[in-house]
Design a protein around this motif. Structure first.
Motif, PDB file in Angstrom:
ATOM      1  N   LEU A 140       0.832  -1.203   0.000  1.00  0.00           N
ATOM      2  CA  LEU A 140       0.000   0.000   0.000  1.00  0.00           C
ATOM      3  C   LEU A 140       0.869   1.256   0.000  1.00  0.00           C
ATOM      4  CD1 LEU A 140      -2.761  -1.185   2.476  1.00  0.00           C
ATOM      5  CD2 LEU A 140      -3.048  -0.778   0.028  1.00  0.00           C
ATOM      6  N   SER A 141       1.949   1.235   0.787  1.00  0.00           N
ATOM      7  CA  SER A 141       2.847   2.385   0.827  1.00  0.00           C
ATOM      8  C   SER A 141       3.480   2.630  -0.538  1.00  0.00           C
ATOM      9  CB  SER A 141       3.923   2.171   1.884  1.00  0.00           C
ATOM     10  OG  SER A 141       4.876   3.212   1.859  1.00  0.00           O
ATOM     11  N   ARG A 142       3.926   1.565  -1.185  1.00  0.00           N
ATOM     12  CA  ARG A 142       4.584   1.699  -2.485  1.00  0.00           C
ATOM     13  C   ARG A 142       3.634   2.275  -3.534  1.00  0.00           C
ATOM     14  NH1 ARG A 142       4.615  -2.012  -6.455  1.00  0.00           N
ATOM     15  NH2 ARG A 142       4.025  -3.697  -5.036  1.00  0.00           N
ATOM     16  N   LEU A 143       2.349   1.932  -3.417  1.00  0.00           N
ATOM     17  CA  LEU A 143       1.373   2.389  -4.405  1.00  0.00           C
ATOM     18  C   LEU A 143       0.643   3.653  -3.980  1.00  0.00           C
ATOM     19  CD1 LEU A 143      -0.090  -1.091  -5.445  1.00  0.00           C
ATOM     20  CD2 LEU A 143       1.594   0.297  -6.670  1.00  0.00           C
ATOM     21  N   GLY A 144       0.985   4.185  -2.822  1.00  0.00           N
ATOM     22  CA  GLY A 144       0.424   5.460  -2.399  1.00  0.00           C
ATOM     23  C   GLY A 144      -0.964   5.400  -1.814  1.00  0.00           C
ATOM     24  N   TYR A 145      -1.326   4.267  -1.206  1.00  0.00           N
ATOM     25  CA  TYR A 145      -2.648   4.129  -0.590  1.00  0.00           C
ATOM     26  C   TYR A 145      -2.542   4.157   0.934  1.00  0.00           C
ATOM     27  CZ  TYR A 145      -4.649   2.810  -5.093  1.00  0.00           C
ATOM     28  OH  TYR A 145      -5.064   2.813  -6.398  1.00  0.00           O
ATOM     29  N   ASP A 146      -3.541   4.767   1.563  1.00  0.00           N
ATOM     30  CA  ASP A 146      -3.627   4.749   3.025  1.00  0.00           C
ATOM     31  C   ASP A 146      -4.273   3.471   3.538  1.00  0.00           C
ATOM     32  OD1 ASP A 146      -2.632   7.482   3.718  1.00  0.00           O
ATOM     33  OD2 ASP A 146      -4.299   8.063   2.413  1.00  0.00           O
ATOM     34  N   GLY A 147      -4.981   2.773   2.676  1.00  0.00           N
ATOM     35  CA  GLY A 147      -5.613   1.532   3.084  1.00  0.00           C
ATOM     36  C   GLY A 147      -6.390   0.921   1.942  1.00  0.00           C
ATOM     37  N   VAL A 148      -6.942  -0.271   2.198  1.00  0.00           N
ATOM     38  CA  VAL A 148      -7.742  -0.968   1.206  1.00  0.00           C
ATOM     39  C   VAL A 148      -8.948  -1.580   1.909  1.00  0.00           C
ATOM     40  CG1 VAL A 148      -6.353  -3.083   1.434  1.00  0.00           C
ATOM     41  CG2 VAL A 148      -7.764  -2.740  -0.604  1.00  0.00           C
ATOM     42  N   LEU A 149     -10.094  -1.486   1.264  1.00  0.00           N
ATOM     43  CA  LEU A 149     -11.330  -2.087   1.757  1.00  0.00           C
ATOM     44  C   LEU A 149     -11.619  -3.309   0.896  1.00  0.00           C
ATOM     45  CD1 LEU A 149     -13.771  -1.784   3.725  1.00  0.00           C
ATOM     46  CD2 LEU A 149     -14.916  -0.482   1.906  1.00  0.00           C
ATOM     47  N   ILE A 150     -11.721  -4.474   1.535  1.00  0.00           N
ATOM     48  CA  ILE A 150     -11.893  -5.740   0.820  1.00  0.00           C
ATOM     49  C   ILE A 150     -13.317  -6.239   1.037  1.00  0.00           C
ATOM     50  CG2 ILE A 150     -10.990  -8.055   0.457  1.00  0.00           C
ATOM     51  CD1 ILE A 150      -8.440  -7.174   1.949  1.00  0.00           C
ATOM     52  N   PHE A 151     -14.051  -6.452  -0.043  1.00  0.00           N
ATOM     53  CA  PHE A 151     -15.433  -6.921   0.016  1.00  0.00           C
ATOM     54  C   PHE A 151     -15.462  -8.437  -0.087  1.00  0.00           C
ATOM     55  CE2 PHE A 151     -19.725  -7.110  -2.348  1.00  0.00           C
ATOM     56  CZ  PHE A 151     -20.431  -7.187  -1.143  1.00  0.00           C
ATOM     57  N   SER A 152     -16.174  -9.092   0.823  1.00  0.00           N
ATOM     58  CA  SER A 152     -16.269 -10.555   0.768  1.00  0.00           C
ATOM     59  C   SER A 152     -17.082 -11.021  -0.422  1.00  0.00           C
ATOM     60  CB  SER A 152     -16.882 -11.098   2.056  1.00  0.00           C
ATOM     61  OG  SER A 152     -18.260 -10.763   2.161  1.00  0.00           O
ATOM     62  N   GLY A 153     -18.049 -10.197  -0.846  1.00  0.00           N
ATOM     63  CA  GLY A 153     -18.901 -10.571  -1.960  1.00  0.00           C
ATOM     64  C   GLY A 153     -20.323 -10.860  -1.511  1.00  0.00           C
ATOM     65  N   GLN A 154     -21.175 -11.129  -2.489  1.00  0.00           N
ATOM     66  CA  GLN A 154     -22.570 -11.439  -2.197  1.00  0.00           C
ATOM     67  C   GLN A 154     -23.067 -12.486  -3.181  1.00  0.00           C
ATOM     68  OE1 GLN A 154     -24.663  -7.742  -2.619  1.00  0.00           O
ATOM     69  NE2 GLN A 154     -23.937  -7.399  -4.699  1.00  0.00           N
ATOM     70  N   PRO A 155     -23.935 -13.386  -2.750  1.00  0.00           N
ATOM     71  CA  PRO A 155     -24.427 -14.421  -3.662  1.00  0.00           C
ATOM     72  C   PRO A 155     -25.329 -13.827  -4.730  1.00  0.00           C
ATOM     73  CG  PRO A 155     -25.587 -14.528  -1.556  1.00  0.00           C
ATOM     74  CD  PRO A 155     -24.482 -13.531  -1.391  1.00  0.00           C
ATOM     75  N   ALA A 156     -25.258 -14.390  -5.923  1.00  0.00           N
ATOM     76  CA  ALA A 156     -26.063 -13.910  -7.046  1.00  0.00           C
ATOM     77  C   ALA A 156     -27.393 -14.644  -7.083  1.00  0.00           C
ATOM     78  CB  ALA A 156     -25.311 -14.132  -8.349  1.00  0.00           C
ATOM     79  N   LEU A 157     -28.441 -13.908  -7.425  1.00  0.00           N
ATOM     80  CA  LEU A 157     -29.755 -14.517  -7.627  1.00  0.00           C
ATOM     81  C   LEU A 157     -29.806 -15.205  -8.986  1.00  0.00           C
ATOM     82  CD1 LEU A 157     -32.157 -11.736  -6.328  1.00  0.00           C
ATOM     83  CD2 LEU A 157     -32.024 -14.065  -5.432  1.00  0.00           C
ATOM     84  N   HIS A 158     -30.445 -16.362  -9.041  1.00  0.00           N
ATOM     85  CA  HIS A 158     -30.746 -16.954 -10.329  1.00  0.00           C
ATOM     86  C   HIS A 158     -31.718 -16.039 -11.067  1.00  0.00           C
ATOM     87  CE1 HIS A 158     -28.636 -20.659  -9.515  1.00  0.00           C
ATOM     88  NE2 HIS A 158     -29.307 -20.833  -8.390  1.00  0.00           N
ATOM     89  N   PHE A 159     -31.532 -15.915 -12.358  1.00  0.00           N
ATOM     90  CA  PHE A 159     -32.342 -14.993 -13.141  1.00  0.00           C
ATOM     91  C   PHE A 159     -33.826 -15.343 -13.020  1.00  0.00           C
ATOM     92  CE2 PHE A 159     -34.373 -13.684 -17.150  1.00  0.00           C
ATOM     93  CZ  PHE A 159     -34.115 -12.319 -17.094  1.00  0.00           C
ATOM     94  N   GLY A 160     -34.642 -14.328 -12.727  1.00  0.00           N
ATOM     95  CA  GLY A 160     -36.080 -14.514 -12.640  1.00  0.00           C
ATOM     96  C   GLY A 160     -36.518 -15.361 -11.469  1.00  0.00           C
TER      97      GLY A 160
END
Length: 435
Positions: free
Chosen positions: A24-44
């Protein structure tokens, strides 16, 4: 009494904190927020598909099934886990296990259908997040340089990760033994699958990939996806490619067994493929080019085909004329970790792309081996008509013993797959022997 796995996990977290801080320091970021994700609905529909959390979220937490949760990593501060655990009488709210990593994060419980607000500074957000959501946060969505660096940090495994993969292997092998026994007692594919799940202590939605359970000719379909409910009239062969997940880390094991009505040419070929695999494992060490190891597999497979009079020409001709590629069209293996086909297998540490050779397009791992990598080694031998028929019709067809091929066809194929740690000077097989 101190739990040795807990101590290894603390060491893993120490390394993660250092790695993220430097990146993060090398790329100039103060931090990163990581999303676990969410399950997808079957269409319709109002039903969700099976879910698996984002790999970099699992790298910290080992939690493969936490949905709608967020992990904020800011160097110098305790990571904050925003645990999506709303009051709910339809479902059991999420909770955390008593593991060492939970002592190293601040946990904020609540409803996080939308991401938490970020502190002042420059941040990235990674995972299955759209540009609009990232824009509302004022964060950079999935910056390529950051993702490449974090992916590279998963290539070499910590002692904790190796221990988790080892435990996943032991659970998976218990399933393979039960699957074998069910098959030999006359079970159908569905019964074999259920025996595997019961013995490996997992439900079908939790396996790291869809188990492949192929009896007879189905073993020649590389990613066979069905389970017959009735046993065949003749039990010739069984191929099971199935794994387990432990603290987010995967096992990926394949075994092939001959049934009581197998043709006599089939069991020696299983032993031959297993011997090829052991020769390849013995050749593993840091600095070995995995693509070269893959080519060695084809040389050994050619020799096996000639030895058993499936190929009538020379081993060199079988490789040069593409005969071995028709009998084994997949790659020798891949990186293994949080994902079954783990990240950065076709990219060097400096970010340079390493595409597979033109003649081996399915090869998933093309870099040199390094200490700490965990790889699969999975040579195979299959009778796949759509690949063999062009040989039969071409000039090299006379080099193939088609009578033997026809005898093998009802058995489908053979694959033997183990999970192997590259050490400082050799290899350690993490897959236990079948009992």
């Amino acid at each position: 009494m101190t739990d040795p796995l807990a101590e290894l996990q603390r060491g893993h977290l120490d390394w993660l904190e250092q790695r993220y801080a430097e990146t993060l320091s090398r790329l100039g970021y103060d931090g990163v927020l990581i999303f676990s994700g969410q399950p997808a609905l079957h269409f319709g529909d109002d039903q969700h598909a099976s879910f698996q959390a984002y790999g970099h979220f699992q790298h910290w937490t080992g939690q493969a099934y936490l949905t709608h949760s967020w992990l904020l990593v800011c160097p110098g501060n305790l990571p904050v886990l925003y645990l999506h655990s709303p009051d709910d009488f339809w479902h059991l709210p999420a909770s955390l296990p008593q593991e060492a990593w939970t002592e190293r994060v601040e946990v904020v419980k609540g409803r996080f259908d939308v991401p938490p607000a970020l502190p002042r500074g420059r941040y990235a957000v990674i995972g299955d997040v759209d540009v609009a959501t990232a824009g509302a946060l004022g964060a950079d969505p999935n910056p390529e340089a950051l993702l490449m660096a974090l992916d590279e940090g998963r290539v070499r495994k910590s002692e904790y990760e190796v221990a988790c993969i080892g435990r996943a292997n032991r659970q998976a092998m218990a399933g393979h033994i039960a699957a074998r026994d069910a098959f030999l007692s006359g079970a159908a594919e569905l019964d074999v699958q259920l025996a595997y799940l019961q013995a490996s202590r997992q439900r079908e939605s939790q396996v790291p990939y869809g188990n492949i359970v192929g009896i007879n000719a189905h073993g020649g379909v590389l990613h066979y996806q069905h389970y017959d409910t009735l046993p065949p009239k003749k039990q010739r062969s069984l191929l099971v490619d199935a794994g387990h997940r432990y603290h987010g880390y995967c096992a990926d094991i394949t075994r092939t067994w001959a049934g009581g009505q197998a043709d006599e040419v089939f069991p020696p070929l299983i032993k031959g493929v297993a011997h090829i695999q052991q020769q390849l494992i013995a050749a593993i060490r840091p600095g070995v080019d995995y693509a070269v190891l893959h080519e060695q597999m084809h040389e050994l497979l050619a020799a096996l085909l000639v030895e058993h009079r499936i190929v009538l020409g020379s081993p060199e001709s079988a490789v040069a004329n593409g005969i071995t590629r028709a009998f084994c069209p997949h790659g020798l293996g891949h990186l293994l970790g949080i994902q079954v086909h783990d990240v950065a297998g076709r990219r060097a540490a400096n970010g340079m792309a390493l595409p597979p050779p033109d003649e081996h397009p399915a090869l998933r791992l093309t870099r040199e081996l390094e200490a700490g990598m965990v790889v699969t080694i999975e040579p195979g031998l299959y009778v796949i008509p759509m690949l063999l028929d062009p040989l039969r019709q071409g000039p090299v067809g006379r080099e193939v013993n088609w009578e033997r091929v026809e005898r093998l066809a009802p058995h489908g194929g053979i694959r033997i797959e183990d999970n192997v740690l590259v050490t400082s000077d050799t290899a350690k097989n993490l897959t236990p022997e079948a009992e």
